[in-house]
Design a protein around this motif. Structure first.
Motif, short mmCIF file in Angstrom:
data_model
loop_
_atom_site.label_atom_id
_atom_site.label_comp_id
_atom_site.label_asym_id
_atom_site.label_seq_id
_atom_site.Cartn_x
_atom_site.Cartn_y
_atom_site.Cartn_z
N GLU A 197 33.65 38.67 100.89
CA GLU A 197 34.86 39.10 100.19
C GLU A 197 34.83 38.62 98.74
OE1 GLU A 197 38.03 38.93 103.97
OE2 GLU A 197 37.80 37.23 102.62
N ALA A 198 34.39 37.38 98.55
CA ALA A 198 34.35 36.80 97.20
C ALA A 198 33.37 37.53 96.30
CB ALA A 198 33.98 35.32 97.29
N MET A 199 32.18 37.84 96.82
CA MET A 199 31.19 38.53 96.00
C MET A 199 31.64 39.93 95.63
SD MET A 199 29.02 36.28 95.34
CE MET A 199 27.95 37.33 94.36
N VAL A 200 32.35 40.59 96.54
CA VAL A 200 32.90 41.92 96.23
C VAL A 200 33.94 41.80 95.12
CG1 VAL A 200 34.33 43.81 97.14
CG2 VAL A 200 32.43 42.91 98.50
N ALA A 201 34.79 40.78 95.21
CA ALA A 201 35.82 40.56 94.18
C ALA A 201 35.19 40.30 92.82
CB ALA A 201 36.72 39.39 94.58
N ILE A 202 34.11 39.53 92.79
CA ILE A 202 33.43 39.21 91.53
C ILE A 202 32.85 40.47 90.90
CG2 ILE A 202 31.38 38.06 90.59
CD1 ILE A 202 31.99 35.75 92.61
N VAL A 203 32.22 41.32 91.71
CA VAL A 203 31.65 42.57 91.19
C VAL A 203 32.75 43.47 90.63
CG1 VAL A 203 30.54 44.75 91.86
CG2 VAL A 203 29.62 42.57 92.68
N LEU A 204 33.82 43.65 91.38
CA LEU A 204 34.89 44.56 90.96
C LEU A 204 35.63 44.03 89.73
CD1 LEU A 204 36.34 45.74 94.40
CD2 LEU A 204 34.68 46.89 92.92
N ALA A 205 35.82 42.72 89.65
CA ALA A 205 36.47 42.14 88.46
C ALA A 205 35.63 42.39 87.22
CB ALA A 205 36.69 40.64 88.67
N ASP A 206 34.32 42.23 87.36
CA ASP A 206 33.42 42.48 86.24
C ASP A 206 33.49 43.94 85.80
OD1 ASP A 206 31.52 41.69 84.35
OD2 ASP A 206 29.83 42.17 85.65
N LEU A 207 33.46 44.87 86.76
CA LEU A 207 33.52 46.30 86.45
C LEU A 207 34.88 46.68 85.88
CD1 LEU A 207 31.63 47.85 89.50
CD2 LEU A 207 30.82 47.65 87.14
N PHE A 208 35.92 46.03 86.35
CA PHE A 208 37.28 46.29 85.86
C PHE A 208 37.36 45.95 84.37
CE2 PHE A 208 41.61 44.91 84.94
CZ PHE A 208 42.37 45.97 85.43
N LEU A 209 36.80 44.80 83.98
CA LEU A 209 36.83 44.38 82.58
C LEU A 209 35.95 45.28 81.71
CD1 LEU A 209 36.68 40.50 83.02
CD2 LEU A 209 38.67 41.88 82.41
N ILE A 210 34.78 45.68 82.26
CA ILE A 210 33.89 46.60 81.53
C ILE A 210 34.58 47.94 81.30
CG2 ILE A 210 31.77 47.95 81.73
CD1 ILE A 210 30.55 45.52 83.21
N ASN A 211 35.27 48.43 82.33
CA ASN A 211 35.96 49.71 82.22
C ASN A 211 37.09 49.64 81.21
OD1 ASN A 211 35.61 52.30 83.54
ND2 ASN A 211 37.69 52.09 84.29
N LYS A 212 37.73 48.50 81.14
CA LYS A 212 38.84 48.31 80.20
C LYS A 212 38.35 48.41 78.76
CE LYS A 212 42.98 45.45 80.16
NZ LYS A 212 43.58 44.18 80.62
N ILE A 213 37.17 47.83 78.50
CA ILE A 213 36.59 47.88 77.15
C ILE A 213 36.15 49.29 76.80
CG2 ILE A 213 34.57 47.19 75.80
CD1 ILE A 213 34.78 44.45 77.06
N ASN A 214 35.50 49.98 77.75
CA ASN A 214 34.98 51.33 77.51
C ASN A 214 36.08 52.36 77.31
OD1 ASN A 214 32.40 50.35 77.71
ND2 ASN A 214 32.09 51.01 79.82
N ASN A 215 37.26 52.07 77.86
CA ASN A 215 38.35 53.04 77.74
C ASN A 215 39.41 52.56 76.74
OD1 ASN A 215 37.23 54.78 79.64
ND2 ASN A 215 38.09 53.60 81.34
#
Length: 355
Positions: free
Chosen positions: A337-355
């Motif tokens: 669960e933790a590793m999934v959260a880490i991946v999604l948090a990283d992608l969430f921040l990346i998506n925020k910058i790209n958009n």
């Protein structure tokens, strides 16, 4: 040693060994003004820590986390967050007899060949003890994702014993020490694990993780597909030997008609007929639930004598004493669960910058 850092924007670096003085991690990229405290992180660690039931290692660690930096007056400052957990119940003497022998199935042999030295005390850096800091970092990641994204894991198989998916209950997962969603399977699993432990052996397991509330658009085409990053994250967990998303290997048995997740507009909303893709299309989240499974091998430390070699290249035998999980897959649930959260948090921040 490289390879102790994961992520691009939400970046997690862990340090420490199984029988060292402490474990720690540094988390970079966390935005400022996010409310967080040690009590919140501790809730996640309580689900992973050892010694909580007769079905896991009897090593007694309270896993009390301390925030050293990056948080002021209960909110993040935007600077690196540093966390530490002190080891309390190490028994390095349990490993004295085997310090010159390589345990089959462990990283002893490859660590020694790569670095010319190894920490034989419980596996050192290769120990699953390291994952405590992943769970702590996962708690911080969950704060970035917010309450709408719900990450839930369950143990769905131990050895050849599977759950009845028709009896799946997420509430039941939190009611037993095995993270099992099938109430009727629990007594059978408990008796089975008692026998496994009594025999000084171990058994493998399969874990499923479901993520709901995932926004569309997370993941980058080609090399940073969401499933590629999830696979890397999950496969980095000690003892994990298999990963699949959606229908996974079963999709090889399906026809194109069966596998296609047909899309319709129902009541002005996008609706998928099925979720064979596991929530990812072209490596980008579709808005459906992310569904992954991963396989964990049996704990390699067992009481049965096994053939091996020593540091001098001589044939010998080994019998591993100590306090070990009869099924390491149980505590792998909150780690996954933790590793999934880490991946999604990283992608969430990346998506925020790209958009």
């Amino acid at each position: 040693m490289t390879g102790s850092t994961f992520g691009k924007l939400f970046k997690v670096s862990t340090w420490g060994e199984s029988h060292g003085e402490a474990l720690g991690c540094i988390i970079e990229g966390v935005p400022s003004k996010i409310k967080i405290n040690e009590k919140f992180i501790q809730k996640f660690l309580e689900r992973r820590k050892p010694g909580q039931s007769k079905y896991t290692t009897q090593r007694k660690e309270d896993d009390k986390v301390k925030i050293l930096s990056g948080v002021f007056d209960g909110v993040t400052t935007g600077t690196p967050i540093s966390l530490i957990i002190y080891n309390k119940d190490t028994r390095s003497k349990d490993y004295e007899e085997i310090k010159k022998k390589f345990r089959p199935g462990h990283a002893d042999f490859t660590y020694f060949k790569k670095y010319g030295i190894r920490d034989y005390r419980g596996g050192g850096r290769a120990s699953a003890r390291e994952t405590a800091m992943r769970v702590a970092a996962g708690a911080v990641a969950q704060k970035i994702l917010g309450n709408k994204v719900k990450i839930r894991g369950a143990l769905i198989q131990i050895g050849k014993k599977k759950i009845d998916e028709k009896k799946w209950s997420w509430d039941e997962v939190e009611n037993n020490a095995l993270f099992c969603p099938d109430k009727l399977a629990v007594p059978s699993w408990e008796n089975y694990l008692k026998t496994v432990r009594k025999n000084g052996s171990s058994i493998g397991a399969i874990i499923q993780i479901n993520v709901s509330g995932v926004p569309m658009g997370l993941g980058e085409p080609v090399f940073d597909k969401v499933e590629a990053l999830l696979a890397k994250a999950i496969m980095s967990i000690p003892a994990v030997k298999g990963f699949e998303i959606g229908s996974g290997f079963k999709s090889a048995e399906l026809s194109g008609e069966e596998n296609a997740d047909e899309i319709r507009i129902l009541k002005d909303k996008i609706s998928f007929k099925s979720n064979n893709s596991g929530g990812s299309l072209g490596g980008i989240t579709s808005g459906q639930d992310i569904v992954i499974k991963f396989a964990v091998k049996p704990t390699s430390s067992i009481l049965t004598k096994k053939k091996t070699i020593d540091v001098n290249g001589e044939n010998t035998e080994i019998r591993t004493k100590g306090r070990h999980d009869p099924c390491v897959g149980i505590r792998a649930v909150p780690i996954g669960e933790a590793m999934v959260a880490i991946v999604l948090a990283d992608l969430f921040l990346i998506n925020k910058i790209n958009n």
